[in-house]
Structure formats: structure tokens, C-alpha cells
Design a protein around this motif. Sequence first.
Motif, PDB file in Angstrom:
ATOM      1  N   HIS A   1      12.900   6.066 -11.353  1.00 57.71           N
ATOM      2  CA  HIS A   1      11.849   6.332 -10.378  1.00 57.71           C
ATOM      3  C   HIS A   1      11.285   7.718 -10.656  1.00 57.71           C
ATOM      4  O   HIS A   1      11.848   8.506 -11.440  1.00 57.71           O
ATOM      5  CB  HIS A   1      12.396   6.239  -8.946  1.00 57.71           C
ATOM      6  N   GLY A   2      10.174   8.010 -10.032  1.00 58.79           N
ATOM      7  CA  GLY A   2       9.553   9.323 -10.213  1.00 58.79           C
ATOM      8  C   GLY A   2       9.080   9.544 -11.632  1.00 58.79           C
ATOM      9  O   GLY A   2       8.475   8.660 -12.259  1.00 58.79           O
TER      10      GLY A   2
ATOM     11  N   SER B   1       0.830  -1.207   0.000  1.00 53.78           N
ATOM     12  CA  SER B   1       0.000   0.000   0.000  1.00 53.78           C
ATOM     13  C   SER B   1       0.862   1.253   0.000  1.00 53.78           C
ATOM     14  O   SER B   1       0.520   2.255  -0.644  1.00 53.78           O
ATOM     15  CB  SER B   1      -0.931  -0.006   1.220  1.00 53.78           C
ATOM     16  N   LEU B   2       2.013   1.204   0.685  1.00 49.78           N
ATOM     17  CA  LEU B   2       2.920   2.349   0.670  1.00 49.78           C
ATOM     18  C   LEU B   2       3.539   2.550  -0.715  1.00 49.78           C
ATOM     19  O   LEU B   2       3.772   3.687  -1.131  1.00 49.78           O
ATOM     20  CB  LEU B   2       4.021   2.150   1.709  1.00 49.78           C
ATOM     21  N   VAL B   3       3.794   1.443  -1.404  1.00 46.89           N
ATOM     22  CA  VAL B   3       4.333   1.537  -2.757  1.00 46.89           C
ATOM     23  C   VAL B   3       3.353   2.258  -3.673  1.00 46.89           C
ATOM     24  O   VAL B   3       3.749   3.070  -4.531  1.00 46.89           O
ATOM     25  CB  VAL B   3       4.666   0.133  -3.302  1.00 46.89           C
ATOM     26  N   LYS B   4       2.060   1.962  -3.521  1.00 50.05           N
ATOM     27  CA  LYS B   4       1.051   2.634  -4.342  1.00 50.05           C
ATOM     28  C   LYS B   4       1.047   4.138  -4.094  1.00 50.05           C
ATOM     29  O   LYS B   4       0.801   4.936  -5.008  1.00 50.05           O
ATOM     30  CB  LYS B   4      -0.337   2.066  -4.043  1.00 50.05           C
ATOM     31  N   GLN B   5       1.308   4.546  -2.856  1.00 51.06           N
ATOM     32  CA  GLN B   5       1.247   5.961  -2.503  1.00 51.06           C
ATOM     33  C   GLN B   5       2.558   6.697  -2.781  1.00 51.06           C
ATOM     34  O   GLN B   5       2.539   7.831  -3.267  1.00 51.06           O
ATOM     35  CB  GLN B   5       0.891   6.114  -1.022  1.00 51.06           C
ATOM     36  N   HIS B   6       3.678   6.055  -2.463  1.00 51.18           N
ATOM     37  CA  HIS B   6       4.955   6.770  -2.516  1.00 51.18           C
ATOM     38  C   HIS B   6       5.943   6.195  -3.532  1.00 51.18           C
ATOM     39  O   HIS B   6       6.982   6.812  -3.774  1.00 51.18           O
ATOM     40  CB  HIS B   6       5.611   6.758  -1.132  1.00 51.18           C
ATOM     41  N   GLY B   7       5.652   5.035  -4.094  1.00 51.46           N
ATOM     42  CA  GLY B   7       6.552   4.436  -5.069  1.00 51.46           C
ATOM     43  C   GLY B   7       7.528   3.460  -4.429  1.00 51.46           C
ATOM     44  O   GLY B   7       7.865   3.561  -3.250  1.00 51.46           O
ATOM     45  N   THR B   8       7.980   2.503  -5.249  1.00 55.78           N
ATOM     46  CA  THR B   8       8.897   1.477  -4.754  1.00 55.78           C
ATOM     47  C   THR B   8      10.220   2.071  -4.301  1.00 55.78           C
ATOM     48  O   THR B   8      10.803   1.641  -3.297  1.00 55.78           O
ATOM     49  CB  THR B   8       9.160   0.434  -5.861  1.00 55.78           C
ATOM     50  N   TYR B   9      10.710   3.062  -5.026  1.00 52.98           N
ATOM     51  CA  TYR B   9      12.015   3.647  -4.721  1.00 52.98           C
ATOM     52  C   TYR B   9      12.066   4.208  -3.304  1.00 52.98           C
ATOM     53  O   TYR B   9      12.999   3.931  -2.540  1.00 52.98           O
ATOM     54  CB  TYR B   9      12.330   4.749  -5.736  1.00 52.98           C
ATOM     55  N   ALA B  10      11.055   4.986  -2.935  1.00 51.34           N
ATOM     56  CA  ALA B  10      11.047   5.619  -1.614  1.00 51.34           C
ATOM     57  C   ALA B  10      10.927   4.585  -0.502  1.00 51.34           C
ATOM     58  O   ALA B  10      11.608   4.688   0.533  1.00 51.34           O
ATOM     59  CB  ALA B  10       9.899   6.623  -1.531  1.00 51.34           C
ATOM     60  N   VAL B  11      10.089   3.563  -0.693  1.00 52.41           N
ATOM     61  CA  VAL B  11       9.893   2.549   0.344  1.00 52.41           C
ATOM     62  C   VAL B  11      11.180   1.766   0.584  1.00 52.41           C
ATOM     63  O   VAL B  11      11.590   1.530   1.731  1.00 52.41           O
ATOM     64  CB  VAL B  11       8.737   1.603  -0.036  1.00 52.41           C
ATOM     65  N   ILE B  12      11.856   1.361  -0.494  1.00 53.79           N
ATOM     66  CA  ILE B  12      13.103   0.615  -0.338  1.00 53.79           C
ATOM     67  C   ILE B  12      14.175   1.487   0.311  1.00 53.79           C
ATOM     68  O   ILE B  12      14.959   1.012   1.157  1.00 53.79           O
ATOM     69  CB  ILE B  12      13.575   0.083  -1.696  1.00 53.79           C
ATOM     70  N   ALA B  13      14.221   2.765  -0.044  1.00 53.38           N
ATOM     71  CA  ALA B  13      15.199   3.678   0.571  1.00 53.38           C
ATOM     72  C   ALA B  13      14.989   3.772   2.080  1.00 53.38           C
ATOM     73  O   ALA B  13      15.955   3.770   2.860  1.00 53.38           O
ATOM     74  CB  ALA B  13      15.104   5.055  -0.071  1.00 53.38           C
ATOM     75  N   VAL B  14      13.737   3.844   2.510  1.00 56.85           N
ATOM     76  CA  VAL B  14      13.444   3.919   3.947  1.00 56.85           C
ATOM     77  C   VAL B  14      13.844   2.611   4.640  1.00 56.85           C
ATOM     78  O   VAL B  14      14.411   2.630   5.747  1.00 56.85           O
ATOM     79  CB  VAL B  14      11.953   4.215   4.177  1.00 56.85           C
ATOM     80  N   LEU B  15      13.577   1.460   4.015  1.00 55.25           N
ATOM     81  CA  LEU B  15      13.942   0.171   4.608  1.00 55.25           C
ATOM     82  C   LEU B  15      15.458   0.033   4.754  1.00 55.25           C
ATOM     83  O   LEU B  15      15.956  -0.447   5.777  1.00 55.25           O
ATOM     84  CB  LEU B  15      13.388  -0.974   3.761  1.00 55.25           C
ATOM     85  N   LEU B  16      16.197   0.462   3.741  1.00 49.54           N
ATOM     86  CA  LEU B  16      17.655   0.394   3.827  1.00 49.54           C
ATOM     87  C   LEU B  16      18.183   1.333   4.905  1.00 49.54           C
ATOM     88  O   LEU B  16      19.114   0.991   5.649  1.00 49.54           O
ATOM     89  CB  LEU B  16      18.276   0.744   2.474  1.00 49.54           C
ATOM     90  N   GLY B  17      17.596   2.518   5.000  1.00 52.95           N
ATOM     91  CA  GLY B  17      17.997   3.453   6.043  1.00 52.95           C
ATOM     92  C   GLY B  17      17.701   2.923   7.429  1.00 52.95           C
ATOM     93  O   GLY B  17      18.501   3.099   8.370  1.00 52.95           O
TER      94      GLY B  17
END
Length: 531
Positions: free
Chosen positions: A510-511, A334-350
Motif C-alpha cells: 500500500h502507499g 470513491s473513498l478508495v480513489k481518495q485514500h486507497g484500499t488499505y485505509a478503507v479496509i482498515a477503517v471497516l475492520l476497526g
Amino acid sequence: MMGSDSNPGLGWVGKAGYGVMALALSSIHNVFLIYHVDAYVNAFGISFGGFWVAELVFLAYNSINDLIWGMIADTNVHADRQDTRGLTRRIRNTVLGGIGMAVSFFVLWFPYTTEWIAVQFCINLILYDTFLTWVELNYSALMADLTVDSKERSDLTAWRSICSLIGCASVFLSFVVWDVHDLTNFRWLATVLAAFSGTAFVLGGAVLRGVVSQSARAASSTSSFTYDEHDNIAAHISQPSSSSSSSSLSSSSSSWSVSVRRWWRDFRRLVSGHNFAWFSLLHFLQVFNCHFNSNFFPLALAVLLGDHLSPLHQSLLLGLSFTLPHINNVLFSSLVKQHGTYAVIAVLLGTKLVLSGGVAAAGLSSWILTALFIASNRIFTEGTCKLLGLVVSDLVDEDFVRNRRSNSLSAFVFGTANFLAKPGQTLAPIVGSYILASVAPGLLFRSEMSGPYAPNRNTHDTEHGQEEQDTGDTTAVSTEAKEGLFYLMTLLPLACACVQLFAWWQYKLHGSALSLMKMRAQDNSALLKQV
């Protein structure tokens, strides 16, 4: 391709069929990841040297099999983006591979003889990984072939996560029956899981194949072209681009040598892409980190937390570490739908970077903090792994657009991505066992201990011929072993996260760039359909 404007998409039935095959996969693969090293090292008595040789042979095979099977899979399917017959073949390949995977999983726990354990270990690894690779390539390629829509792909990912979560029940059951000294109950469970997995692959494939066939009949009733006519038109469209006609891996009339040359040309084009190259670095480290966690998670539980958690609590923590990533992936979808895969993976790595660094700085002062880290590290690491399939699907679309293809090379792109990342799967136990043998001797390759990872209270120094007592040096060695294991479990993901974040920052698909590429992919598919 399904899910286009003229097509209502898969519907929940088709997505459920896709998910059931994920259930079949996870129900046996999670058990394999946790116990195959432990079984052969501590139950079947493989030697240190034999383990290394078997793993190195497997590393050589595992480094090339994804690329080879990816090429064969696409050659066999010839998955035109408008030809649902290609999807049917892809589903059939997944089901047949799943049955073979279930059989090889069953064989893994029954050594043919007490001799040549290393040879059997190597053969069983190669056999299991061959079917696993065939299943994963075709199953992952299904997502790219079924739809180009990001939201529908996110739905498929959510269904996959939910069904994989159900499959994680096998982890709880396996921990309850696992006994390194007597595998009778575990072998019964493995037999049941193998039968269940093979049946689930067949049922899931039948459901998905029925949905695809129904969609094909609906599309044919509203189209003035037959499939054969459409294939000829699509091939005609692609001829103005010499790169398109020369880069297709699927040609029934071409010789094997011509196919290999085309494969090599496509491989060079794919790996030379900026986005694919940086993603491959991230993917390799992620696979390494994921399999290191899976291989050594039971060891970390027993050594670092065995004095504080009962076997029941260890079982619950182990099971949660496999189930929570799938629950999180539903949220991540659901977060991917809202913010995109790139942003979600970046947050997980951080998040992985911050957790690893914080716990490493705190040390072994708090076992509760250590327990939370061991579990959460697996959760966030596996969560990232599950989302990488969406990234590879985007790279399939980019390859489709950039090389002006008439048919997508989905399995080839997934196979190439795995070809560059899979060495991390084999390097994880090799590197881990080597470091542990150096910083924490006695934790692995011990046949005389009272439990899988129990420290031996009466060991002999082979060099000096002196017996160690229950106190003194044994306590020091035990503390040293715990510290070595602890810092290995914390500093390794910290280093991986640093490099991965840098690689992800270099990734540009992305974007707005991703949106533009998606529009071009849909336009190219529409053009093939309208001509």
C-alpha cells in the motif's frame, strides 16, 4: 490489456456489461446463502449427522476446487496482458459457467426423493459450488485482465456494486414467499430467478465481448504487429528470465505432468510472498465471518427480535442487510480513489471491532441496539468482502512484476486466494451449528416446531421422560438460548476483527510500495507492446 494509455478504456457500456453479470450472480446467490441450510434442515428434514457429513465432504471438495479451476481457467485462457482474445475467452467462460450456475440453483430446491436427503444435499452443494467457483474466478480475473489502473478498477467495482444492489431485490421477494412448511411459491420464484440469471449472464457477456472486440479492432488498425506476431515477441522477451518461462501455466505443447510441476512451482512462489500470506489469513476470517452472518441472520432475526419485529419488518431488515452493503460500496469506491484500499479496509475492520465489543458489553438490554448491530455487522462485513477483490487484483499485479511474467495468472491468483479462504465458507455453518447445538439446543434440526425457529412449548426430556411445562424450565431454556445466540453473534466477529487488524497491519502493499509496483506493471506491459 484494455485501459492503457493508447486505449480509451472500457467506457460506460463495457462497465455496464460487467455490472450486468454481477446482477445475474447476486440475484440467485444471495437467495442460496440465506435459504439453502434452512431448506434442507427444516423443510427437507436432513438429520444432524447427515448435515455434518455432507458439509464435511463439501469442505474437502471446496478446499481444493478453487485452486484446480483457477489453474484450468488460466490454461484455457492464456491471458496475455495485450491479447484481447484471452479476454474474449474469459468472458465466454464466465457466461457458460453462469448458465450452469443458474441450472444448479434451480435443481437445489427440488429434491429427487424423500430418501437420502444428505446425499442429495452434498451433491447439490458440490454442483452449485463448482459453477459458482468457475464464474467467480473468471469474473474476478476479468477486472485484473481488463485494466491495471486503480481508478478504473474502482469504477468497475462501483458498477458491480450498483448492479448487485439491484439483484438484492430477490432477497425481499424470497422472504415474502418463504414458508418452511410449503415451498410452492418459493420454488416458483426460484425458477424465475434461475431463468433471469442465465439470461442476464448471456446479455452482459455479449455486451462486454462486443466492447472488447471493438477495442481490439481499434488497436489493430494502429499497430504494426498482428496478435500472433505480438505473442511471439512477448514470449521471446520473457526467455532471459528462467523463472518467467518456467512459471507460465499456459503451454499448449507441454504435457500434463509438466503443467502440474509448473503449477506447483507457481503456487509455492505465490503463497511464500509476504503480502499474499498475511492477506490470506485476513481473507479466510472474512469469508468465515461473511458466511456465518448469511447462514444465521434469519435465525438471529427470529429468535432475538421475533418478539419485537413483525414478519414484514424482519423482511425489510433482512433485505436492507443485503442491499446496504452494495450502496456503501459505491461510497467506498470513491473513498478508495481518495485514500486507497488499505485505509478503507482498515477503517471497516476497526468499525467491526468497536461495534462488536460495544454491543457484547451492553448485552441483551436493548433490542433496538441488538437489531442495529445485527444489520450493521452484516453491512460492514459484506462491505469489506466486496473490497477484497481489489486487493487480490493488486496481488495479481505484484505477481506479474515480481516473477517477470509475460502473461498474468489472474484466475490462478484468485483461485489460490480462494483456495486458502474458502474453507471458511464451509466451516461457518459447521462451527455455528455445533456451538448452537451446545449453547442453544432446539434452535436447529427441529421438524416439529410451528415455525422455522419457533421454540417448542411442549417438549419431552428424552433422558428423564418428563414433560416440560409452558412455564418454568422452558422460559429458562429460551433465555439461555437467546443469550447463547446473542454472544455467538457478537463475540465471533469481535475475535475475527482482532486477528484481521493484526494481519492487515503486516500487509505492506500500500502507499508508495503499491504505487511503485503499479508503475512497474505498466512499464512491463508497455515494453511487451513496443518490442
